[in-house]
Scaffold this motif. Sequence first.
Motif, PDB file in Angstrom:
ATOM      1  N   LEU A   1      -3.877  -2.743  -2.279  1.00 22.66           N
ATOM      2  CA  LEU A   1      -3.532  -1.424  -2.811  1.00 22.66           C
ATOM      3  C   LEU A   1      -4.764  -0.522  -2.837  1.00 22.66           C
ATOM      4  N   ARG A   2      -5.878  -1.068  -3.300  1.00 16.59           N
ATOM      5  CA  ARG A   2      -7.100  -0.255  -3.398  1.00 16.59           C
ATOM      6  C   ARG A   2      -7.634   0.091  -1.992  1.00 16.59           C
ATOM      7  N   ARG A   3      -7.537  -0.863  -1.087  1.00 17.38           N
ATOM      8  CA  ARG A   3      -8.001  -0.567   0.280  1.00 17.38           C
ATOM      9  C   ARG A   3      -7.167   0.553   0.914  1.00 17.38           C
ATOM     10  N   ILE A   4      -5.844   0.474   0.703  1.00 21.34           N
ATOM     11  CA  ILE A   4      -4.965   1.523   1.252  1.00 21.34           C
ATOM     12  C   ILE A   4      -5.312   2.868   0.624  1.00 21.34           C
ATOM     13  N   ALA A   5      -5.474   2.855  -0.695  1.00 18.48           N
ATOM     14  CA  ALA A   5      -5.773   4.107  -1.404  1.00 18.48           C
ATOM     15  C   ALA A   5      -7.050   4.728  -0.862  1.00 18.48           C
ATOM     16  N   GLN A   6      -8.069   3.896  -0.659  1.00 19.81           N
ATOM     17  CA  GLN A   6      -9.331   4.410  -0.117  1.00 19.81           C
ATOM     18  C   GLN A   6      -9.120   4.969   1.290  1.00 19.81           C
ATOM     19  N   ARG A   7      -8.358   4.230   2.093  1.00 17.04           N
ATOM     20  CA  ARG A   7      -8.169   4.665   3.474  1.00 17.04           C
ATOM     21  C   ARG A   7      -7.492   6.030   3.537  1.00 17.04           C
ATOM     22  N   ILE A   8      -6.521   6.258   2.652  1.00 12.97           N
ATOM     23  CA  ILE A   8      -5.809   7.543   2.713  1.00 12.97           C
ATOM     24  C   ILE A   8      -6.501   8.611   1.886  1.00 12.97           C
ATOM     25  N   GLY A   9      -7.704   8.290   1.371  1.00 13.69           N
ATOM     26  CA  GLY A   9      -8.524   9.329   0.748  1.00 13.69           C
ATOM     27  C   GLY A   9      -8.252   9.567  -0.719  1.00 13.69           C
ATOM     28  N   LEU A  10      -7.662   8.598  -1.408  1.00 14.66           N
ATOM     29  CA  LEU A  10      -7.445   8.762  -2.845  1.00 14.66           C
ATOM     30  C   LEU A  10      -8.657   8.257  -3.611  1.00 14.66           C
ATOM     31  N   GLU A  11      -8.897   8.841  -4.753  1.00 11.14           N
ATOM     32  CA  GLU A  11      -9.937   8.373  -5.654  1.00 11.14           C
ATOM     33  C   GLU A  11      -9.431   7.082  -6.302  1.00 11.14           C
ATOM     34  N   THR A  12     -10.242   6.025  -6.244  1.00 14.32           N
ATOM     35  CA  THR A  12      -9.769   4.748  -6.801  1.00 14.32           C
ATOM     36  C   THR A  12     -10.572   4.303  -8.016  1.00 14.32           C
ATOM     37  N   ALA A  13     -11.815   4.762  -8.100  1.00 17.11           N
ATOM     38  CA  ALA A  13     -12.690   4.265  -9.170  1.00 17.11           C
ATOM     39  C   ALA A  13     -12.103   4.607 -10.528  1.00 17.11           C
ATOM     40  N   GLY A  14     -11.938   3.572 -11.322  1.00 16.33           N
ATOM     41  CA  GLY A  14     -11.480   3.783 -12.686  1.00 16.33           C
ATOM     42  C   GLY A  14     -10.007   4.119 -12.826  1.00 16.33           C
ATOM     43  N   VAL A  15      -9.287   4.133 -11.717  1.00 18.73           N
ATOM     44  CA  VAL A  15      -7.856   4.453 -11.813  1.00 18.73           C
ATOM     45  C   VAL A  15      -7.088   3.154 -12.081  1.00 18.73           C
ATOM     46  N   PRO A  16      -6.294   3.115 -13.141  1.00 23.37           N
ATOM     47  CA  PRO A  16      -5.533   1.887 -13.430  1.00 23.37           C
ATOM     48  C   PRO A  16      -4.576   1.564 -12.283  1.00 23.37           C
ATOM     49  N   VAL A  17      -4.294   0.293 -12.148  1.00 23.90           N
ATOM     50  CA  VAL A  17      -3.538  -0.146 -10.974  1.00 23.90           C
ATOM     51  C   VAL A  17      -2.159   0.519 -10.889  1.00 23.90           C
ATOM     52  N   ALA A  18      -1.464   0.656 -11.996  1.00 24.85           N
ATOM     53  CA  ALA A  18      -0.124   1.243 -11.942  1.00 24.85           C
ATOM     54  C   ALA A  18      -0.205   2.698 -11.483  1.00 24.85           C
ATOM     55  N   GLU A  19      -1.183   3.409 -12.013  1.00 28.72           N
ATOM     56  CA  GLU A  19      -1.336   4.808 -11.634  1.00 28.72           C
ATOM     57  C   GLU A  19      -1.703   4.932 -10.152  1.00 28.72           C
ATOM     58  N   LEU A  20      -2.563   4.016  -9.715  1.00 34.32           N
ATOM     59  CA  LEU A  20      -2.954   4.042  -8.310  1.00 34.32           C
ATOM     60  C   LEU A  20      -1.738   3.754  -7.420  1.00 34.32           C
ATOM     61  N   ALA A  21      -0.939   2.782  -7.851  1.00 32.64           N
ATOM     62  CA  ALA A  21       0.260   2.437  -7.084  1.00 32.64           C
ATOM     63  C   ALA A  21       1.206   3.638  -7.017  1.00 32.64           C
ATOM     64  N   ARG A  22       1.306   4.358  -8.131  1.00 29.48           N
ATOM     65  CA  ARG A  22       2.174   5.536  -8.152  1.00 29.48           C
ATOM     66  C   ARG A  22       1.679   6.571  -7.143  1.00 29.48           C
ATOM     67  N   ARG A  23       0.358   6.771  -7.142  1.00 28.86           N
ATOM     68  CA  ARG A  23      -0.191   7.778  -6.228  1.00 28.86           C
ATOM     69  C   ARG A  23      -0.020   7.364  -4.764  1.00 28.86           C
ATOM     70  N   VAL A  24      -0.225   6.089  -4.498  1.00 32.91           N
ATOM     71  CA  VAL A  24      -0.051   5.607  -3.121  1.00 32.91           C
ATOM     72  C   VAL A  24       1.411   5.743  -2.699  1.00 32.91           C
ATOM     73  N   ALA A  25       2.319   5.365  -3.593  1.00 37.56           N
ATOM     74  CA  ALA A  25       3.749   5.471  -3.266  1.00 37.56           C
ATOM     75  C   ALA A  25       4.133   6.925  -3.007  1.00 37.56           C
ATOM     76  N   LEU A  26       3.615   7.832  -3.832  1.00 37.79           N
ATOM     77  CA  LEU A  26       3.941   9.253  -3.630  1.00 37.79           C
ATOM     78  C   LEU A  26       3.351   9.781  -2.326  1.00 37.79           C
ATOM     79  N   ALA A  27       2.156   9.301  -1.981  1.00 41.48           N
ATOM     80  CA  ALA A  27       1.560   9.711  -0.707  1.00 41.48           C
ATOM     81  C   ALA A  27       2.418   9.212   0.458  1.00 41.48           C
ATOM     82  N   ALA A  28       2.928   8.009   0.328  1.00 37.57           N
ATOM     83  CA  ALA A  28       3.796   7.469   1.375  1.00 37.57           C
ATOM     84  C   ALA A  28       5.075   8.291   1.477  1.00 37.57           C
ATOM     85  N   LEU A  29       5.661   8.595   0.322  1.00 37.27           N
ATOM     86  CA  LEU A  29       6.912   9.368   0.335  1.00 37.27           C
ATOM     87  C   LEU A  29       6.671  10.782   0.872  1.00 37.27           C
ATOM     88  N   ALA A  30       5.463  11.304   0.655  1.00 37.68           N
ATOM     89  CA  ALA A  30       5.143  12.628   1.212  1.00 37.68           C
ATOM     90  C   ALA A  30       5.200  12.592   2.738  1.00 37.68           C
TER      91      ALA A  30
END
Lengths: 677, 677
Positions: free
Chosen positions: B149-178
Amino acid sequence: MSPRHRNTQLGFGATAKQPGARPRREADARHTVDPAACELLEEAKARGIATAFDRFLAQQPQCTFGLDGLCCRVCIQGPCRINPKKAGMDRGICGARDYTIVARNLARAIAGGTACHSDHGRHIALTLLHVAQGEIGEENYRITDEDKLRRIAQRIGLETAGVPVAELARRVALAALADYGRYTDEPCTWLDTTITSGRQAKFRHCGINPSAIDRAVTEIMNQTAMGMDADPVNIIFGGLRTALADYTGMHISTDLSDVLFGTPTPIVSQANLGVIDPDYVNIATHGHNPTLSSLVVDAAAALAEEARQAGAKGVNVVGICCTGNELLMRDGVYLASNVSGQELAIMTGALDAMIVDVQCIMPSVRAVAECYHTCVIATNPLVKIPGTYHVDFREEKALETAKEMVRLAIQSYGRRDPDKIRTTDHRQDVVAGWSLEAFTDLLAGLDRDRPVKVLTDAILEGEIRGVALFAGCNNLKVAQDSSHLAILKGLLANDVFVVATGCSAGAAAKAGLMAPGSFEQFGGEGLKRFLGRLRDAAGTKYGLPAVFHFGSCVDNTRAADLWTAMARELGVDVPKVPFVASAPEAMHEKAVSIGSWVVAMGIPTHVGVMPHIEGSELVYGVGTQVAHDVYGGYFILDPNPESAVARLLDALEYRVWKLRVHRKAAERFGTTLSTVY
Amino acid sequence: MSPRHRNTQLGFGATAKQPGARPRREADARHTVDPAACELLEEAKARGIATAFDRFLAQQPQCTFGLDGLCCRVCIQGPCRINPKKAGMDRGICGARDYTIVARNLARAIAGGTACHSDHGRHIALTLLHVAQGEIGEENYRITDEDKLRRIAQRIGLETAGVPVAELARRVALAALADYGRYTDEPCTWLDTTITSGRQAKFRHCGINPSAIDRAVTEIMNQTAMGMDADPVNIIFGGLRTALADYTGMHISTDLSDVLFGTPTPIVSQANLGVIDPDYVNIATHGHNPTLSSLVVDAAAALAEEARQAGAKGVNVVGICCTGNELLMRDGVYLASNVSGQELAIMTGALDAMIVDVQCIMPSVRAVAECYHTCVIATNPLVKIPGTYHVDFREEKALETAKEMVRLAIQSYGRRDPDKIRTTDHRQDVVAGWSLEAFTDLLAGLDRDRPVKVLTDAILEGEIRGVALFAGCNNLKVAQDSSHLAILKGLLANDVFVVATGCSAGAAAKAGLMAPGSFEQFGGEGLKRFLGRLRDAAGTKYGLPAVFHFGSCVDNTRAADLWTAMARELGVDVPKVPFVASAPEAMHEKAVSIGSWVVAMGIPTHVGVMPHIEGSELVYGVGTQVAHDVYGGYFILDPNPESAVARLLDALEYRVWKLRVHRKAAERFGTTLSTVY
């Protein structure tokens, strides 16, 4: 096994006269009933130019598997053809049965139609967004109807008070674009805010609310892929979800086109190939999208002097197909032809350019143009035609690009071959421009507070028998316009109030059914009385037509808004409104998707050319009978114009009778129609 | 006129041995080369049960218009069939020519395939979103691979440091749905962030970047409708845009499946119908989506005691098709069969339930199950099969629903007919689970810092000749698995490193090509040396296979990530990487869309079953030759396994030769490969 030659309606809309065998699939001896088209087909014959009419004959006999919907090509293990009489061949290789294959093919046709309309709507929405954001100069596009913009904004629940027009336009455009790409499960805004509460509940109950237009297209393509849905009813429900997405995209298209280009008001013009005047530089705009063609009209006006310098009297823009209807409705531009006559326009020898945008553009226009001087110009990145000019049309340089095209036409004018000029005198006067707003204004002459009550009262009192929407294309399986005109005249003579869109409107216009005052000629006594009252009350400057032009095919939602208004006025849901629809010569996938949502909305819908569903009794039965039980609308599949008229009248009569019975009951109990019905 | 029987490759990939005539379209005498399938087909014959193998014969001869792509059904004026030899019939009624019709049919097949994969990806993304938002209980789904999850988030340019896993998952899922519903023109995130800069530039230059998956599907359906695009090249470019949307949806699917269900690691299991053990309650999960089936595995474990109470030794979950591959990759679940064997699983008489989700599910499973006790359970709202159970599967009650299905299987176990039990002993050991991460770990045994260099060096040094991806379905136009195995063995013996997905992987698994240590049996000397070195360095607990299982068909992007990694390691773009692909028995529209993006990515791609494009020399030539000039990848259409092997080897050899020449030049000038090549 096959229901071919049968089309029974049990219980509702049944008539004593059942249609006989469906017409021979071989060619009709007559190609067209349009006198201008007849003249130009003679010309084609003399010059040895092949047209769609000839190619239709060359394709006979057409494949019966395809005609019946029994050919499956959804995987490359196929194609499979279902023959219920041959052991083993009664199913596809994967085991898919006739009903699965027929339903899948139908659903994919709906997907194609939905894609067409929706992409058109997206284009308009993006243009509005770019205008609102100031990315397109005023000389190209501007917000023409601010009132409509505010009405739309209010309808979809946006705050309008104090919001500047550009900002409001931006919000409306974004709301429309959200209907294309939402990932949550809410229904599309443009669907949910334009229908009755009864339809909202019905679509929710049946689980056919699309949440996003593009998603609906993707989902039905998935649902109909190899190894997916085998249940024809579930596939058809998926198809209806897609069809409601089609409705959504169409409504967006009409609404936002009105905002950008103006809501049509009554306007007098002319129709048929005779509008091509050899003294002018003639430009035909052909296709569907007004974004391009409306600028061609502006550019033509701006460059009239250049045309005169080239020896012409000016520039004459004419329209073909639904781009023609868009321009006729708003600018009174002459309508040269509906879809089947597009090649014939070139054969007048006096058409200097044909500018095409999207949909229904026969690739053959290029081949015909090769024999003439006509310059064919394609303009859309999704529509390229080998051998034609391609001018990349961009909104931000719209006027400039349109001028470039008009100059090409002026140059082309100089290359005319006088020996090939074969224009025709056939043209008819037309009064068009009947947006629902314009029609409501007309009704308001008799009742300012409840204009729609004028219409519903006239029906309940028996002055007229109901309303009919005529829509759809030409299909050479019948002589061009013949079914349109036969059924139109049949209903008019029987006091049905008729609105028409698309190429059906084109047929009516070319035949004089939209001429000012023509209702006096074609209407029955009741219809004449009704329209006479409207005319007198409104004090219109133009005579009223027999058939009211409601716009291009994407504008069928104007008719939907009318039946919704009637339903609200009567206090009932749409399936109880005396309203029918007919696509006598349906051809395009768009007609399939429109027909499907019209049925889901609750309207009895006649189609005069057999859709490819006769291979499955089940699918056929769902469309013609089960649909009635579930949605209140149903298909009347009948290629015979005479019995089609009878069955459409029966459908109206049944609804009026039920309304009257319930109104009497309501009066007895001192309550309203909506309480008892 | 038709290029049938011809398949020349000029300049690239050409071999001395040109393929001869394409194989007869009538049935091959042999139905399958799978010994288990042979046994069960005998059983089918004895019991008089019709299978897909029989229905394939019944469909012969197949319609040549359909096979050639020359049948057009995009409007109901048709169908039109193009016969270049018959005057007038050389064009459709609208004037569409052979190349337009063939290209349109091809593009719509790509739309179908894209819809399938993308809807699958959307489902996974929505599940991740609902998990992230806490709307689904932990007992159902959870974030299993936080690192990925963190590797994907980094690859698509999301900030990952300090982001809780659930929140990060939400952001990744929303980026995918976008990526499904964007209205602006930016390219899809999952496409743009996973390819080389060379491919980014190429796709931008050719204007084939999709901005949103669903929009791409809608647009190509519009572009291919009646009266739209007539230019085959423009249609094919539109098809490629859609195919890149397919890639996007597939990559989302694989990435987010790994997050939810875990990134596969090597695992030992077994394959072929012999895994159906009569002592157990046997449940086959069939289809593609792991969301359901992974919960069936959990439910089966939880209900083992109930199965024992019913007299069985426990519950044995086996997989069919790509749901089978998903479970095999992550949980080591037995793989019973690939797509053509699905009916045969039921005919073991010991399959108590078949739980199906989406895609490649023959409707005939229900008809075969009628002769047995097997309970067929459909679970997806887009897949209903008349006569089967339908259990509405919802993520928020996933485990509960899965248990309900397992209980149905246990009940069904009690209804077995002992006379009909006809299990087989054929089963092969398999080591699967080769995610790209797992394979990279293996390479890292030899070079921790630059693991991919181990692979590219082995190629440049000539130890191995390149990499081949095997993908795609079974297609009964060839004996089941025969082409897969012939070409696989041919490449292995010639020292090609092979990865496989989908039903191609299934064929390899069933035939022992994935057995631990099998590379020793099937590999050439170089491949044996290479894999031997890897084995020794990694000290794996399991023997290495000859063919590396890279996952289900939606996981082909794992292979794409490998060629991208190789391109980056070599410092060149993908078209220069010694990598080829083959779909020896392609059947589904999904194979058409995959093949199209693989070619656009720059990979020579063999297809062993003729796609329906032979009706147009132009389209055929674009796919097999022009594509090479534009994209670097091209199709090798060759039903002959022997010549296919030769041409795939030639394609690799050509790329290795060019790499070596340029490497030598680079060495001479003291610079890098990327500078000179």
